[in-house]
Design a protein around this motif. Sequence first.
Motif, PDB file in Angstrom:
ATOM      1  N   ARG A   1       9.459   1.965 -12.031  1.00 29.37           N
ATOM      2  CA  ARG A   1      10.546   1.041 -12.322  1.00 29.37           C
ATOM      3  C   ARG A   1      11.442   0.878 -11.091  1.00 29.37           C
ATOM      4  O   ARG A   1      11.847  -0.217 -10.735  1.00 29.37           O
ATOM      5  CB  ARG A   1      11.358   1.570 -13.503  1.00 29.37           C
ATOM      6  N   ALA A   2      11.705   2.010 -10.435  1.00 32.33           N
ATOM      7  CA  ALA A   2      12.563   1.966  -9.248  1.00 32.33           C
ATOM      8  C   ALA A   2      11.920   1.100  -8.169  1.00 32.33           C
ATOM      9  O   ALA A   2      12.582   0.267  -7.540  1.00 32.33           O
ATOM     10  CB  ALA A   2      12.786   3.382  -8.723  1.00 32.33           C
ATOM     11  N   ILE A   3      10.598   1.294  -8.000  1.00 31.02           N
ATOM     12  CA  ILE A   3       9.893   0.508  -6.980  1.00 31.02           C
ATOM     13  C   ILE A   3       9.925  -0.968  -7.328  1.00 31.02           C
ATOM     14  O   ILE A   3      10.160  -1.832  -6.478  1.00 31.02           O
ATOM     15  CB  ILE A   3       8.444   1.012  -6.826  1.00 31.02           C
ATOM     16  N   ASN A   4       9.723  -1.256  -8.627  1.00 27.16           N
ATOM     17  CA  ASN A   4       9.772  -2.657  -9.045  1.00 27.16           C
ATOM     18  C   ASN A   4      11.135  -3.266  -8.773  1.00 27.16           C
ATOM     19  O   ASN A   4      11.237  -4.399  -8.308  1.00 27.16           O
ATOM     20  CB  ASN A   4       9.442  -2.768 -10.538  1.00 27.16           C
ATOM     21  N   GLU A   5      12.171  -2.456  -9.078  1.00 29.90           N
ATOM     22  CA  GLU A   5      13.526  -2.942  -8.818  1.00 29.90           C
ATOM     23  C   GLU A   5      13.682  -3.271  -7.339  1.00 29.90           C
ATOM     24  O   GLU A   5      14.172  -4.333  -6.966  1.00 29.90           O
ATOM     25  CB  GLU A   5      14.557  -1.865  -9.194  1.00 29.90           C
ATOM     26  N   LEU A   6      13.221  -2.324  -6.497  1.00 26.28           N
ATOM     27  CA  LEU A   6      13.323  -2.513  -5.053  1.00 26.28           C
ATOM     28  C   LEU A   6      12.568  -3.763  -4.627  1.00 26.28           C
ATOM     29  O   LEU A   6      13.049  -4.555  -3.825  1.00 26.28           O
ATOM     30  CB  LEU A   6      12.718  -1.313  -4.330  1.00 26.28           C
TER      31      LEU A   6
ATOM     32  N   SER B   1       0.847  -1.193   0.000  1.00 28.01           N
ATOM     33  CA  SER B   1       0.000   0.000   0.000  1.00 28.01           C
ATOM     34  C   SER B   1       0.881   1.241   0.000  1.00 28.01           C
ATOM     35  O   SER B   1       0.544   2.248  -0.605  1.00 28.01           O
ATOM     36  CB  SER B   1      -0.945  -0.027   1.192  1.00 28.01           C
ATOM     37  N   ASN B   2       2.056   1.164   0.663  1.00 27.93           N
ATOM     38  CA  ASN B   2       3.016   2.259   0.620  1.00 27.93           C
ATOM     39  C   ASN B   2       3.421   2.538  -0.803  1.00 27.93           C
ATOM     40  O   ASN B   2       3.454   3.681  -1.252  1.00 27.93           O
ATOM     41  CB  ASN B   2       4.272   1.884   1.416  1.00 27.93           C
ATOM     42  N   ASN B   3       3.718   1.452  -1.532  1.00 29.58           N
ATOM     43  CA  ASN B   3       4.160   1.589  -2.908  1.00 29.58           C
ATOM     44  C   ASN B   3       3.058   2.174  -3.773  1.00 29.58           C
ATOM     45  O   ASN B   3       3.322   3.039  -4.611  1.00 29.58           O
ATOM     46  CB  ASN B   3       4.587   0.226  -3.459  1.00 29.58           C
ATOM     47  N   THR B   4       1.808   1.728  -3.562  1.00 32.92           N
ATOM     48  CA  THR B   4       0.697   2.254  -4.359  1.00 32.92           C
ATOM     49  C   THR B   4       0.552   3.741  -4.085  1.00 32.92           C
ATOM     50  O   THR B   4       0.349   4.532  -5.015  1.00 32.92           O
ATOM     51  CB  THR B   4      -0.615   1.543  -3.967  1.00 32.92           C
ATOM     52  N   ASN B   5       0.660   4.126  -2.813  1.00 34.12           N
ATOM     53  CA  ASN B   5       0.592   5.540  -2.460  1.00 34.12           C
ATOM     54  C   ASN B   5       1.670   6.327  -3.166  1.00 34.12           C
ATOM     55  O   ASN B   5       1.413   7.385  -3.729  1.00 34.12           O
ATOM     56  CB  ASN B   5       0.769   5.707  -0.949  1.00 34.12           C
ATOM     57  N   LEU B   6       2.870   5.780  -3.123  1.00 30.74           N
ATOM     58  CA  LEU B   6       4.017   6.448  -3.725  1.00 30.74           C
ATOM     59  C   LEU B   6       3.769   6.646  -5.211  1.00 30.74           C
ATOM     60  O   LEU B   6       3.995   7.729  -5.764  1.00 30.74           O
ATOM     61  CB  LEU B   6       5.261   5.587  -3.493  1.00 30.74           C
ATOM     62  N   ILE B   7       3.236   5.587  -5.855  1.00 32.65           N
ATOM     63  CA  ILE B   7       2.967   5.666  -7.290  1.00 32.65           C
ATOM     64  C   ILE B   7       1.895   6.720  -7.550  1.00 32.65           C
ATOM     65  O   ILE B   7       2.001   7.517  -8.488  1.00 32.65           O
ATOM     66  CB  ILE B   7       2.538   4.286  -7.826  1.00 32.65           C
TER      67      ILE B   7
ATOM     68  N   HIS C   1      11.830  -6.344  -6.434  1.00 35.14           N
ATOM     69  CA  HIS C   1      12.550  -7.546  -6.867  1.00 35.14           C
ATOM     70  C   HIS C   1      13.670  -7.869  -5.901  1.00 35.14           C
ATOM     71  O   HIS C   1      13.833  -9.007  -5.476  1.00 35.14           O
ATOM     72  CB  HIS C   1      13.125  -7.328  -8.268  1.00 35.14           C
ATOM     73  N   ALA C   2      14.415  -6.814  -5.557  1.00 30.12           N
ATOM     74  CA  ALA C   2      15.554  -7.009  -4.649  1.00 30.12           C
ATOM     75  C   ALA C   2      15.057  -7.556  -3.318  1.00 30.12           C
ATOM     76  O   ALA C   2      15.644  -8.475  -2.743  1.00 30.12           O
ATOM     77  CB  ALA C   2      16.277  -5.685  -4.448  1.00 30.12           C
ATOM     78  N   GLU C   3      13.935  -6.979  -2.863  1.00 28.73           N
ATOM     79  CA  GLU C   3      13.390  -7.394  -1.575  1.00 28.73           C
ATOM     80  C   GLU C   3      12.940  -8.843  -1.627  1.00 28.73           C
ATOM     81  O   GLU C   3      13.228  -9.635  -0.727  1.00 28.73           O
ATOM     82  CB  GLU C   3      12.215  -6.482  -1.244  1.00 28.73           C
ATOM     83  N   GLU C   4      12.233  -9.181  -2.731  1.00 28.96           N
ATOM     84  CA  GLU C   4      11.762 -10.567  -2.874  1.00 28.96           C
ATOM     85  C   GLU C   4      12.932 -11.537  -2.876  1.00 28.96           C
ATOM     86  O   GLU C   4      12.879 -12.595  -2.253  1.00 28.96           O
ATOM     87  CB  GLU C   4      10.978 -10.718  -4.178  1.00 28.96           C
ATOM     88  N   LYS C   5      13.990 -11.123  -3.597  1.00 34.05           N
ATOM     89  CA  LYS C   5      15.174 -11.969  -3.673  1.00 34.05           C
ATOM     90  C   LYS C   5      15.724 -12.205  -2.268  1.00 34.05           C
ATOM     91  O   LYS C   5      16.043 -13.315  -1.887  1.00 34.05           O
ATOM     92  CB  LYS C   5      16.222 -11.265  -4.528  1.00 34.05           C
ATOM     93  N   LEU C   6      15.796 -11.103  -1.515  1.00 30.56           N
ATOM     94  CA  LEU C   6      16.331 -11.159  -0.159  1.00 30.56           C
ATOM     95  C   LEU C   6      15.486 -12.088   0.707  1.00 30.56           C
ATOM     96  O   LEU C   6      16.003 -12.909   1.457  1.00 30.56           O
ATOM     97  CB  LEU C   6      16.323  -9.749   0.428  1.00 30.56           C
ATOM     98  N   HIS C   7      14.153 -11.938   0.563  1.00 33.25           N
ATOM     99  CA  HIS C   7      13.240 -12.786   1.330  1.00 33.25           C
ATOM    100  C   HIS C   7      13.464 -14.249   0.982  1.00 33.25           C
ATOM    101  O   HIS C   7      13.462 -15.113   1.851  1.00 33.25           O
ATOM    102  CB  HIS C   7      11.790 -12.408   1.030  1.00 33.25           C
ATOM    103  N   ARG C   8      13.643 -14.489  -0.348  1.00 30.85           N
ATOM    104  CA  ARG C   8      13.815 -15.872  -0.773  1.00 30.85           C
ATOM    105  C   ARG C   8      15.102 -16.444  -0.179  1.00 30.85           C
ATOM    106  O   ARG C   8      15.122 -17.554   0.330  1.00 30.85           O
ATOM    107  CB  ARG C   8      13.827 -15.950  -2.302  1.00 30.85           C
ATOM    108  N   TYR C   9      16.164 -15.626  -0.248  1.00 37.51           N
ATOM    109  CA  TYR C   9      17.437 -16.088   0.311  1.00 37.51           C
ATOM    110  C   TYR C   9      17.274 -16.399   1.795  1.00 37.51           C
ATOM    111  O   TYR C   9      17.756 -17.412   2.288  1.00 37.51           O
ATOM    112  CB  TYR C   9      18.525 -15.028   0.129  1.00 37.51           C
ATOM    113  N   ALA C  10      16.584 -15.484   2.492  1.00 32.77           N
ATOM    114  CA  ALA C  10      16.404 -15.669   3.937  1.00 32.77           C
ATOM    115  C   ALA C  10      15.649 -16.960   4.203  1.00 32.77           C
ATOM    116  O   ALA C  10      16.001 -17.728   5.093  1.00 32.77           O
ATOM    117  CB  ALA C  10      15.656 -14.476   4.522  1.00 32.77           C
TER     118      ALA C  10
END
Lengths: 143, 439
Positions: free
Chosen positions: B165-170, B5-11, B172-181
């Motif tokens: 695009r920046a949010i999507n990148e973030l 919801s933060n991201n939607t607000n930001l967008i 993706h990075a976050e998802e990757k991090l979650h997956r690694y964790a």
Amino acid sequence: MSSHQAVTILLVEDDAGHARLIEKNLRRAGVSNGIIHLDNGQKAVDFLFAEEIANHLPLLILLDLNMPVLDGYQVLSRIKADERTKCVPVVMLTTTDNPQEIARCYELGCNIYVTKPVEYEQFSEAIRNLGLFLSIVKVPDEA
Amino acid sequence: MSDDSNNTNLIRITTGIAATVAAAVALIMPLGYFAVSYQYMVGSLETESEVSAYNISKVISANPELWRYEEVRLEELLARRKPGSQNEVRRILDERGNLVAERVGTLTPPIIKRSYPLKDAGADVGRIEISRSLNPILIRSIFVSFLGIALGTTVFITLRILPRRAINELKHAEEKLHRYARELTESNEDLKNFAYIVSHDLRAPLVNIKGFAGELSAGLAELQVLKKKCVCRYEGNDGERADEILGTDVPEALDFINSSVKRMDALINSILKLSRLGHRELKPEPVATQEMVTTILKTLTHQLEQHGTEVVVGALPELVADRTTLEQIMGNLLDNAVKYLGPDRSGRLEIFAESGADEVVFHVRDNGCGIAREDIHKVFEIFRRAGKQDVQGDGMGLAYVKTLIRRLGGRIWCESELGSGTTFSFSIPLGNARAHIVP
């Protein structure tokens, strides 16, 4: 229960070597009762709850914890859940001394918990103590 | 969820900004162009009419009759213009507003006009009026407005796409991090279970090996008794060989089996203990580490006196952590420090701590035998021991310590010089500990 009927010990153990060692040590301790050896939990349940055995319940059940098909916990809870079998003393045998496992067995109603130590002397002693315990139990039956 | 919801607000916000900026660009460009051009045109029109009025006034002053009778001549005057000047209509009007002379041209509306008085010897005799069409400016403004719209659209698209695009990148990075964790947690869990299962299952055959080795010993002892009773007898070399087998070879083999089983059992127990350390539930509570260290040192009094050890305990903080875990960590490190003190000099032991903003770092420094540089990485590994093996140990102490510290969220490291001493340092995070007490 007729006083002349042979009282048997039910040994439920999937490791043939352990079963043989337990049997040898029981004999060495002077236990001469018949020992029925079953190698998994399902067979033990089938045996205990069969019609023809109803009047010939074993004197004691030695139960291993880690077994295929039905493990020791499952067999123990079935035994303790049934009116007919719940009075038969159960001795749990296992390789672990994990306090959590021990506590769980006592919660389920096992009478004694014996860890199988690798130290042969301790092992023999544990089994012999079991044998002594058995002879004490056995006495009133023979009298 | 809240991240989304933060991201939607930001967008939404960035889209708003993008739309505003784009609209502003699309509007301001043509309007601005029109305003500037209009100003310029009005200015030039005023100058033009003033200059023309001045010129014509001069002619009229020189030929007063011209003004009255020679309209043709006046029209000539009106037609006298700079080459290349704009399409326009010029009129000369008398003081009553009647048309005197006109130079006609075709003008498309809207039309803008400006007039300037004609003077003869200081008195108004009429005025000159110049009209021009606003059309060219409007056409150019429309063209500019197209440019503005194009530019505004570009700005809008860019401003809208970039943050997304920046949010999507973030993301993706976050998802990757979650997956690694998640993967890390899973493999950690697997490792714990693996150690537990292995220890369990390895023990079962060990019970047999040890048990039947015992049976063999018992059988052998019985055999010796029978032999003494002369129940069976061998003659000559055969007899000696049989004695050798029964008296030396078989017992030796059994001894090796027994000692190996014992060692194996110890190793399995160590793994089991390590895996249980990872499972134990932590109960964070306030711990006065100063007191804890003093108590542990008291239990080591005998060994400390043996080495004539001087012990220096700095100011140690109180912190919130699992007491037992902390005790085991400190106990192991202090025990090690005392165990490996050099036999040839009087010992010195220092325990001190540094409190940072988010962690406390404890140091245990000894002047013992030290660890060779190439061996330092080994000391924390399971079953590994560094240096001369002249002191009893199972190679597990520091492996336990490392596991325990990691469970508290800290880390451990070691600095050492062979022959002059070792410093073990470990950190305990404060943030983590505080987070523990807040329910």
